[in-house]
Design a protein around this motif. Structure first.
Motif, PDB file in Angstrom:
ATOM      1  N   THR A  26      13.736 -20.016  10.145  1.00  0.00           N
ATOM      2  CA  THR A  26      15.128 -20.207   9.749  1.00  0.00           C
ATOM      3  C   THR A  26      15.679 -21.436  10.447  1.00  0.00           C
ATOM      4  N   ARG A  27      16.152 -22.412   9.649  1.00  0.00           N
ATOM      5  CA  ARG A  27      16.659 -23.649  10.239  1.00  0.00           C
ATOM      6  C   ARG A  27      18.029 -23.394  10.867  1.00  0.00           C
ATOM      7  N   ARG A  28      18.105 -23.580  12.186  1.00  0.00           N
ATOM      8  CA  ARG A  28      19.361 -23.409  12.917  1.00  0.00           C
ATOM      9  C   ARG A  28      20.149 -24.706  12.940  1.00  0.00           C
ATOM     10  N   ALA A  29      19.428 -25.800  13.072  1.00  0.00           N
ATOM     11  CA  ALA A  29      20.000 -27.145  13.118  1.00  0.00           C
ATOM     12  C   ALA A  29      18.880 -28.092  12.716  1.00  0.00           C
ATOM     13  N   PRO A  30      19.181 -29.355  12.419  1.00  0.00           N
ATOM     14  CA  PRO A  30      18.094 -30.278  12.082  1.00  0.00           C
ATOM     15  C   PRO A  30      17.025 -30.301  13.170  1.00  0.00           C
ATOM     16  N   GLY A  31      15.783 -29.969  12.780  1.00  0.00           N
ATOM     17  CA  GLY A  31      14.666 -29.989  13.717  1.00  0.00           C
ATOM     18  C   GLY A  31      14.561 -28.776  14.611  1.00  0.00           C
ATOM     19  N   VAL A  32      15.412 -27.759  14.424  1.00  0.00           N
ATOM     20  CA  VAL A  32      15.376 -26.558  15.260  1.00  0.00           C
ATOM     21  C   VAL A  32      15.290 -25.330  14.353  1.00  0.00           C
ATOM     22  N   TYR A  33      14.291 -24.486  14.607  1.00  0.00           N
ATOM     23  CA  TYR A  33      14.030 -23.333  13.747  1.00  0.00           C
ATOM     24  C   TYR A  33      13.850 -22.075  14.597  1.00  0.00           C
ATOM     25  N   ASP A  34      14.334 -20.968  14.071  1.00  0.00           N
ATOM     26  CA  ASP A  34      14.168 -19.668  14.717  1.00  0.00           C
ATOM     27  C   ASP A  34      13.157 -18.833  13.937  1.00  0.00           C
ATOM     28  N   ILE A  35      12.404 -18.015  14.670  1.00  0.00           N
ATOM     29  CA  ILE A  35      11.458 -17.096  14.044  1.00  0.00           C
ATOM     30  C   ILE A  35      11.255 -15.904  14.971  1.00  0.00           C
ATOM     31  N   ASP A  36      10.961 -14.766  14.396  1.00  0.00           N
ATOM     32  CA  ASP A  36      10.571 -13.579  15.155  1.00  0.00           C
ATOM     33  C   ASP A  36       9.074 -13.383  14.926  1.00  0.00           C
ATOM     34  N   LEU A  37       8.259 -13.704  15.921  1.00  0.00           N
ATOM     35  CA  LEU A  37       6.815 -13.607  15.778  1.00  0.00           C
ATOM     36  C   LEU A  37       6.412 -12.151  15.585  1.00  0.00           C
ATOM     37  N   SER A  38       5.678 -11.890  14.517  1.00  0.00           N
ATOM     38  CA  SER A  38       5.325 -10.522  14.153  1.00  0.00           C
ATOM     39  C   SER A  38       4.186  -9.989  15.016  1.00  0.00           C
ATOM     40  N   ALA A  39       4.291  -8.724  15.408  1.00  0.00           N
ATOM     41  CA  ALA A  39       3.207  -8.056  16.139  1.00  0.00           C
ATOM     42  C   ALA A  39       2.024  -7.758  15.229  1.00  0.00           C
ATOM     43  N   LEU A  56       4.153 -23.076  12.903  1.00  0.00           N
ATOM     44  CA  LEU A  56       4.579 -24.443  13.192  1.00  0.00           C
ATOM     45  C   LEU A  56       4.344 -25.350  11.987  1.00  0.00           C
ATOM     46  N   GLY A  57       3.252 -25.070  11.260  1.00  0.00           N
ATOM     47  CA  GLY A  57       2.988 -25.844  10.054  1.00  0.00           C
ATOM     48  C   GLY A  57       4.083 -25.695   9.022  1.00  0.00           C
ATOM     49  N   ARG A  58       4.641 -24.488   8.905  1.00  0.00           N
ATOM     50  CA  ARG A  58       5.727 -24.264   7.941  1.00  0.00           C
ATOM     51  C   ARG A  58       6.995 -25.000   8.384  1.00  0.00           C
ATOM     52  N   ALA A  59       7.273 -24.995   9.687  1.00  0.00           N
ATOM     53  CA  ALA A  59       8.449 -25.720  10.172  1.00  0.00           C
ATOM     54  C   ALA A  59       8.318 -27.217   9.906  1.00  0.00           C
ATOM     55  N   ARG A  81       3.837 -14.137  22.635  1.00  0.00           N
ATOM     56  CA  ARG A  81       4.065 -12.704  22.491  1.00  0.00           C
ATOM     57  C   ARG A  81       4.825 -12.437  21.193  1.00  0.00           C
ATOM     58  N   PRO A  82       4.675 -11.258  20.633  1.00  0.00           N
ATOM     59  CA  PRO A  82       5.545 -10.898  19.510  1.00  0.00           C
ATOM     60  C   PRO A  82       7.009 -10.930  19.951  1.00  0.00           C
ATOM     61  N   GLY A  83       7.881 -11.371  19.052  1.00  0.00           N
ATOM     62  CA  GLY A  83       9.299 -11.414  19.379  1.00  0.00           C
ATOM     63  C   GLY A  83       9.914 -12.769  19.078  1.00  0.00           C
ATOM     64  N   PRO A  84      11.157 -12.969  19.480  1.00  0.00           N
ATOM     65  CA  PRO A  84      11.885 -14.203  19.141  1.00  0.00           C
ATOM     66  C   PRO A  84      11.214 -15.446  19.711  1.00  0.00           C
ATOM     67  N   ALA A  85      11.281 -16.522  18.936  1.00  0.00           N
ATOM     68  CA  ALA A  85      10.757 -17.818  19.360  1.00  0.00           C
ATOM     69  C   ALA A  85      11.569 -18.912  18.686  1.00  0.00           C
ATOM     70  N   VAL A  86      11.511 -20.095  19.277  1.00  0.00           N
ATOM     71  CA  VAL A  86      12.190 -21.265  18.731  1.00  0.00           C
ATOM     72  C   VAL A  86      11.159 -22.360  18.515  1.00  0.00           C
ATOM     73  N   VAL A  87      11.217 -23.009  17.356  1.00  0.00           N
ATOM     74  CA  VAL A  87      10.358 -24.156  17.057  1.00  0.00           C
ATOM     75  C   VAL A  87      11.235 -25.396  16.988  1.00  0.00           C
ATOM     76  N   ARG A  88      10.853 -26.412  17.747  1.00  0.00           N
ATOM     77  CA  ARG A  88      11.570 -27.681  17.707  1.00  0.00           C
ATOM     78  C   ARG A  88      10.632 -28.754  17.157  1.00  0.00           C
ATOM     79  N   THR A  89      11.098 -29.481  16.168  1.00  0.00           N
ATOM     80  CA  THR A  89      10.283 -30.505  15.529  1.00  0.00           C
ATOM     81  C   THR A  89      10.886 -31.883  15.748  1.00  0.00           C
ATOM     82  N   GLU A  90      10.029 -32.881  15.645  1.00  0.00           N
ATOM     83  CA  GLU A  90      10.466 -34.278  15.751  1.00  0.00           C
ATOM     84  C   GLU A  90       9.653 -35.107  14.774  1.00  0.00           C
ATOM     85  N   THR A  91      10.330 -35.912  13.979  1.00  0.00           N
ATOM     86  CA  THR A  91       9.638 -36.817  13.063  1.00  0.00           C
ATOM     87  C   THR A  91       9.213 -38.058  13.838  1.00  0.00           C
ATOM     88  N   VAL A  92       7.923 -38.351  13.816  1.00  0.00           N
ATOM     89  CA  VAL A  92       7.388 -39.497  14.545  1.00  0.00           C
ATOM     90  C   VAL A  92       7.378 -40.733  13.667  1.00  0.00           C
TER      91      VAL A  92
END
Length: 286
Positions: A26-39, A56-59, A81-92
Protein backbone atom coordinates in the motif's frame (compact mmCIF):
# COMPACT_ATOMS: atom_id res chain seq x y z
CA UNK A 1 -7.24 -35.53 -4.94
CA UNK A 2 -3.65 -35.10 -6.27
CA UNK A 3 -2.07 -31.68 -5.65
CA UNK A 4 -1.96 -30.74 -9.34
CA UNK A 5 -5.56 -31.81 -9.93
CA UNK A 6 -6.71 -29.93 -6.84
CA UNK A 7 -4.96 -26.77 -8.03
CA UNK A 8 -6.53 -27.07 -11.49
CA UNK A 9 -9.99 -27.56 -9.94
CA UNK A 10 -9.67 -24.37 -7.87
CA UNK A 11 -7.58 -22.30 -10.29
CA UNK A 12 -7.36 -18.60 -9.52
CA UNK A 13 -6.25 -15.88 -11.89
CA UNK A 14 -3.22 -13.61 -11.68
CA UNK A 15 -4.14 -10.71 -9.44
CA UNK A 16 -6.72 -12.67 -7.46
CA UNK A 17 -4.67 -15.27 -5.57
CA UNK A 18 -3.28 -15.57 -2.07
CA UNK A 19 0.18 -14.79 -3.45
CA UNK A 20 -1.11 -11.52 -4.91
CA UNK A 21 -2.87 -10.53 -1.70
CA UNK A 22 0.12 -11.42 0.48
CA UNK A 23 2.59 -9.47 -1.68
CA UNK A 24 0.33 -6.42 -2.15
CA UNK A 25 1.87 -3.19 -0.91
CA UNK A 26 0.00 0.00 0.00
CA UNK A 27 1.55 3.28 -1.13
CA UNK A 28 1.72 5.64 1.86
CA UNK A 29 3.71 8.34 0.08
CA UNK A 30 5.86 8.49 -3.06
CA UNK A 31 8.47 5.74 -2.65
CA UNK A 32 7.07 4.51 0.69
CA UNK A 33 4.91 1.38 0.97
CA UNK A 34 3.31 -0.51 3.84
CA UNK A 35 2.76 -4.26 3.98
CA UNK A 36 1.85 -6.88 6.57
CA UNK A 37 4.17 -9.83 5.92
CA UNK A 38 2.10 -13.00 5.98
CA UNK A 39 2.99 -15.91 8.28
CA UNK A 40 1.84 -18.18 5.46
CA UNK A 41 5.22 -17.92 3.72
CA UNK A 42 7.48 -18.84 6.62
CA UNK A 43 10.12 -21.52 7.06
CA UNK A 44 10.48 -22.23 10.77
CA UNK A 45 9.95 -18.65 12.08
CA UNK A 46 11.59 -16.75 9.20
CA UNK A 47 9.83 -15.38 6.15
CA UNK A 48 10.91 -17.07 2.90
CA UNK A 49 13.45 -15.08 0.89
CA UNK A 50 11.68 -15.57 -2.45
CA UNK A 51 8.41 -14.25 -1.02
CA UNK A 52 10.26 -11.21 0.35
CA UNK A 53 11.88 -10.62 -3.03
CA UNK A 54 8.43 -10.65 -4.64
CA UNK A 55 7.20 -8.09 -2.10
CA UNK A 56 10.03 -5.68 -2.89
CA UNK A 57 9.68 -6.52 -6.57
CA UNK A 58 6.03 -5.46 -6.48
CA UNK A 59 6.90 -2.16 -4.79
CA UNK A 60 9.53 -1.41 -7.42
CA UNK A 61 7.08 -2.28 -10.20
CA UNK A 62 4.83 0.45 -8.84
CA UNK A 63 7.62 2.97 -8.29
CA UNK A 64 9.42 2.59 -11.63
CA UNK A 65 8.10 3.45 -15.11
CA UNK A 66 8.68 -0.17 -16.23
CA UNK A 67 6.80 -3.03 -14.58
CA UNK A 68 8.77 -6.23 -15.31
CA UNK A 69 11.87 -7.23 -13.31
CA UNK A 70 14.77 -8.07 -15.61
CA UNK A 71 17.46 -8.45 -12.94
CA UNK A 72 17.08 -8.09 -9.20
CA UNK A 73 19.79 -8.58 -6.57
CA UNK A 74 19.01 -8.80 -2.88
CA UNK A 75 21.15 -8.85 0.24
CA UNK A 76 19.39 -10.37 3.25
CA UNK A 77 20.65 -8.47 6.27
CA UNK A 78 18.48 -9.84 9.10
CA UNK A 79 15.70 -12.42 9.23
CA UNK A 80 12.24 -10.97 8.56
CA UNK A 81 9.28 -11.79 10.77
CA UNK A 82 5.58 -11.99 9.95
CA UNK A 83 3.89 -8.67 10.66
CA UNK A 84 4.06 -5.00 9.66
CA UNK A 85 6.89 -3.80 7.44
CA UNK A 86 7.78 -0.72 5.42
CA UNK A 87 9.35 -0.72 1.95
CA UNK A 88 11.21 2.37 0.80
CA UNK A 89 12.14 2.71 -2.85
CA UNK A 90 14.40 5.06 -4.77
CA UNK A 91 14.61 5.55 -8.53
CA UNK A 92 18.26 5.45 -9.58
CA UNK A 93 17.88 5.95 -13.32
CA UNK A 94 15.17 5.79 -15.96
CA UNK A 95 15.72 5.10 -19.64
CA UNK A 96 13.72 4.14 -22.70
CA UNK A 97 14.13 0.37 -22.33
CA UNK A 98 15.32 -0.05 -18.73
CA UNK A 99 14.83 1.71 -15.43
CA UNK A 100 16.83 0.99 -12.29
CA UNK A 101 15.77 1.37 -8.69
CA UNK A 102 16.65 0.26 -5.21
CA UNK A 103 14.44 -0.77 -2.32
CA UNK A 104 14.79 -1.73 1.33
CA UNK A 105 12.40 -3.44 3.70
CA UNK A 106 12.31 -2.35 7.35
CA UNK A 107 10.70 -3.70 10.51
CA UNK A 108 10.90 -2.79 14.20
CA UNK A 109 12.74 -4.96 16.71
CA UNK A 110 11.53 -5.76 20.24
CA UNK A 111 13.03 -2.50 21.53
CA UNK A 112 11.21 -0.40 18.93
CA UNK A 113 14.30 0.26 16.79
CA UNK A 114 13.90 0.26 13.01
CA UNK A 115 15.89 -2.59 11.45
CA UNK A 116 16.67 -3.02 7.75
CA UNK A 117 15.89 -6.61 6.75
CA UNK A 118 16.69 -6.73 3.04
CA UNK A 119 18.16 -4.37 0.43
CA UNK A 120 17.57 -4.72 -3.31
CA UNK A 121 18.97 -3.19 -6.51
CA UNK A 122 17.01 -3.98 -9.66
CA UNK A 123 16.55 -3.10 -13.33
CA UNK A 124 13.07 -3.25 -14.86
CA UNK A 125 11.83 -3.25 -18.45
CA UNK A 126 9.06 -4.58 -20.69
CA UNK A 127 9.34 -8.34 -21.31
CA UNK A 128 6.74 -8.16 -24.07
CA UNK A 129 8.95 -5.79 -26.05
CA UNK A 130 11.88 -8.21 -26.26
CA UNK A 131 12.70 -9.90 -29.59
CA UNK A 132 11.77 -13.57 -29.80
CA UNK A 133 15.10 -14.91 -31.09
CA UNK A 134 16.69 -17.65 -28.94
CA UNK A 135 20.22 -19.01 -29.34
CA UNK A 136 21.03 -21.28 -26.44
CA UNK A 137 22.74 -24.48 -25.44
CA UNK A 138 20.58 -24.74 -22.31
CA UNK A 139 18.15 -27.66 -22.10
CA UNK A 140 15.12 -28.21 -19.84
CA UNK A 141 15.84 -30.40 -16.80
CA UNK A 142 15.02 -34.08 -17.14
CA UNK A 143 12.22 -34.46 -14.59
CA UNK A 144 9.82 -37.43 -14.58
CA UNK A 145 6.14 -36.76 -15.30
CA UNK A 146 4.36 -35.02 -12.44
CA UNK A 147 2.44 -38.13 -11.40
CA UNK A 148 5.76 -39.91 -10.87
CA UNK A 149 7.14 -37.16 -8.61
CA UNK A 150 6.50 -36.70 -4.90
CA UNK A 151 4.88 -33.88 -2.93
CA UNK A 152 4.68 -32.80 0.69
CA UNK A 153 1.84 -35.23 1.39
CA UNK A 154 4.06 -38.15 0.34
CA UNK A 155 6.71 -37.79 3.04
CA UNK A 156 7.83 -36.03 6.21
CA UNK A 157 8.19 -32.26 6.50
CA UNK A 158 11.89 -31.56 5.74
CA UNK A 159 12.31 -28.92 8.45
CA UNK A 160 10.26 -28.61 11.63
CA UNK A 161 7.82 -25.71 11.31
CA UNK A 162 8.17 -25.39 7.53
CA UNK A 163 4.66 -26.51 6.59
CA UNK A 164 3.25 -22.97 6.30
CA UNK A 165 4.86 -22.22 2.94
CA UNK A 166 4.46 -25.84 1.80
CA UNK A 167 0.68 -25.48 2.08
CA UNK A 168 0.78 -22.61 -0.44
CA UNK A 169 2.88 -24.34 -3.06
CA UNK A 170 2.37 -27.15 -5.53
CA UNK A 171 5.75 -28.90 -5.38
CA UNK A 172 6.37 -32.29 -6.94
CA UNK A 173 9.98 -33.32 -6.37
CA UNK A 174 12.02 -35.54 -8.66
CA UNK A 175 12.54 -38.84 -6.73
CA UNK A 176 16.20 -38.82 -7.87
CA UNK A 177 16.76 -35.77 -5.62
CA UNK A 178 14.93 -37.13 -2.58
CA UNK A 179 17.58 -39.40 -1.08
CA UNK A 180 17.79 -37.06 1.94
CA UNK A 181 14.16 -37.84 2.84
CA UNK A 182 15.09 -41.53 3.13
CA UNK A 183 18.26 -40.90 5.10
CA UNK A 184 20.35 -41.61 1.99
CA UNK A 185 21.45 -38.25 0.52
CA UNK A 186 23.14 -38.60 -2.85
CA UNK A 187 25.90 -36.06 -2.16
CA UNK A 188 25.28 -34.50 -5.58
CA UNK A 189 23.77 -31.20 -4.38
CA UNK A 190 20.82 -31.28 -6.79
CA UNK A 191 17.12 -30.51 -6.39
CA UNK A 192 14.50 -30.66 -9.15
CA UNK A 193 10.75 -30.22 -9.04
CA UNK A 194 7.54 -29.26 -10.77
CA UNK A 195 6.45 -25.95 -9.26
CA UNK A 196 3.24 -23.96 -9.01
CA UNK A 197 1.05 -22.15 -6.53
CA UNK A 198 -1.40 -24.33 -4.64
CA UNK A 199 -4.41 -22.28 -5.75
CA UNK A 200 -3.57 -22.87 -9.41
CA UNK A 201 -2.53 -19.31 -10.24
CA UNK A 202 -0.31 -19.25 -13.32
CA UNK A 203 3.21 -17.89 -13.08
CA UNK A 204 4.17 -14.32 -13.91
CA UNK A 205 7.47 -12.43 -13.58
CA UNK A 206 6.90 -11.65 -9.89
CA UNK A 207 6.08 -15.24 -8.92
CA UNK A 208 9.30 -16.35 -10.65
CA UNK A 209 11.12 -14.47 -7.86
CA UNK A 210 9.47 -16.91 -5.45
CA UNK A 211 10.03 -20.00 -7.61
CA UNK A 212 13.84 -19.77 -7.53
CA UNK A 213 13.86 -19.97 -3.70
CA UNK A 214 10.96 -22.33 -2.96
CA UNK A 215 12.47 -25.83 -3.22
CA UNK A 216 14.12 -27.67 -0.32
CA UNK A 217 17.78 -26.66 -0.01
CA UNK A 218 20.33 -28.59 -2.05
CA UNK A 219 22.22 -28.89 1.25
CA UNK A 220 19.81 -31.70 2.16
CA UNK A 221 21.23 -33.83 -0.67
CA UNK A 222 24.71 -33.02 0.66
CA UNK A 223 23.74 -34.69 3.94
CA UNK A 224 23.10 -31.49 5.92
CA UNK A 225 19.96 -30.59 7.84
CA UNK A 226 18.23 -27.51 9.16
CA UNK A 227 17.68 -23.95 7.99
CA UNK A 228 19.85 -22.64 5.13
CA UNK A 229 19.44 -18.83 5.24
CA UNK A 230 20.08 -16.81 2.10
CA UNK A 231 22.84 -14.20 2.23
CA UNK A 232 22.52 -12.87 -1.33
CA UNK A 233 20.19 -13.75 -4.20
CA UNK A 234 20.28 -12.51 -7.79
CA UNK A 235 17.50 -13.36 -10.24
CA UNK A 236 17.38 -12.82 -14.00
CA UNK A 237 13.90 -12.94 -15.53
CA UNK A 238 14.24 -13.85 -19.22
CA UNK A 239 10.66 -13.89 -20.51
CA UNK A 240 7.04 -13.98 -19.41
CA UNK A 241 6.15 -17.60 -18.56
CA UNK A 242 3.50 -19.52 -20.46
CA UNK A 243 0.51 -20.88 -18.49
CA UNK A 244 1.06 -24.19 -16.75
CA UNK A 245 3.42 -25.68 -14.18
CA UNK A 246 7.08 -24.70 -14.09
CA UNK A 247 10.11 -26.96 -13.85
CA UNK A 248 12.82 -25.81 -11.44
CA UNK A 249 16.33 -27.23 -11.28
CA UNK A 250 18.82 -26.16 -8.59
CA UNK A 251 22.43 -27.27 -8.25
CA UNK A 252 25.29 -26.69 -5.84
CA UNK A 253 28.89 -27.41 -6.85
CA UNK A 254 30.86 -25.96 -3.95
CA UNK A 255 30.32 -25.86 -0.20
CA UNK A 256 33.23 -24.25 1.62
CA UNK A 257 33.66 -22.40 4.89
CA UNK A 258 30.03 -22.88 5.84
CA UNK A 259 28.65 -21.26 2.67
CA UNK A 260 27.31 -22.74 -0.57
CA UNK A 261 26.04 -21.38 -3.86
CA UNK A 262 22.79 -22.45 -5.51
CA UNK A 263 22.26 -22.02 -9.25
CA UNK A 264 18.63 -22.27 -10.34
CA UNK A 265 16.93 -22.52 -13.72
CA UNK A 266 13.18 -22.16 -14.21
CA UNK A 267 11.52 -23.54 -17.36
CA UNK A 268 7.93 -23.02 -18.45
CA UNK A 269 5.44 -25.33 -20.18
CA UNK A 270 6.66 -24.11 -23.59
CA UNK A 271 10.22 -25.34 -22.83
CA UNK A 272 11.57 -21.82 -22.45
CA UNK A 273 14.15 -20.78 -19.87
CA UNK A 274 12.13 -18.07 -18.12
CA UNK A 275 14.34 -17.31 -15.10
CA UNK A 276 17.81 -17.99 -13.71
CA UNK A 277 19.29 -17.24 -10.31
CA UNK A 278 22.34 -17.62 -8.13
CA UNK A 279 22.36 -17.31 -4.39
CA UNK A 280 24.90 -17.57 -1.61
CA UNK A 281 23.55 -19.31 1.49
CA UNK A 282 24.86 -20.18 4.92
CA UNK A 283 24.77 -23.75 6.27
CA UNK A 284 25.23 -25.24 9.70
CA UNK A 285 28.02 -27.81 9.70
CA UNK A 286 28.25 -30.64 12.22
Amino acid sequence: MPEAASAAATRTSIGDSEFDRDTAVTRRAPGVYDIDLSAGWTIINAVNGGYLLAVLGRALADALPHTDPFTISAHYLTASRPGPAVVRTETVRTGRTLSTGQASLFQYDDEGNEVERIRVLASYGDLDALPDDVRTSAKPPAIPPMDQCLGAADGPTPVDGSSAIADRLMLKLDPATLGWALGQPSGRGEMRAWFGLADGRDADPLSLLLAVDALPPTAFELGLKGWVPTVELTVHVRCRPAPGPLRVSITTRNLAGGFLEEDAEVWDSADRLVAQSRQLARVRLG
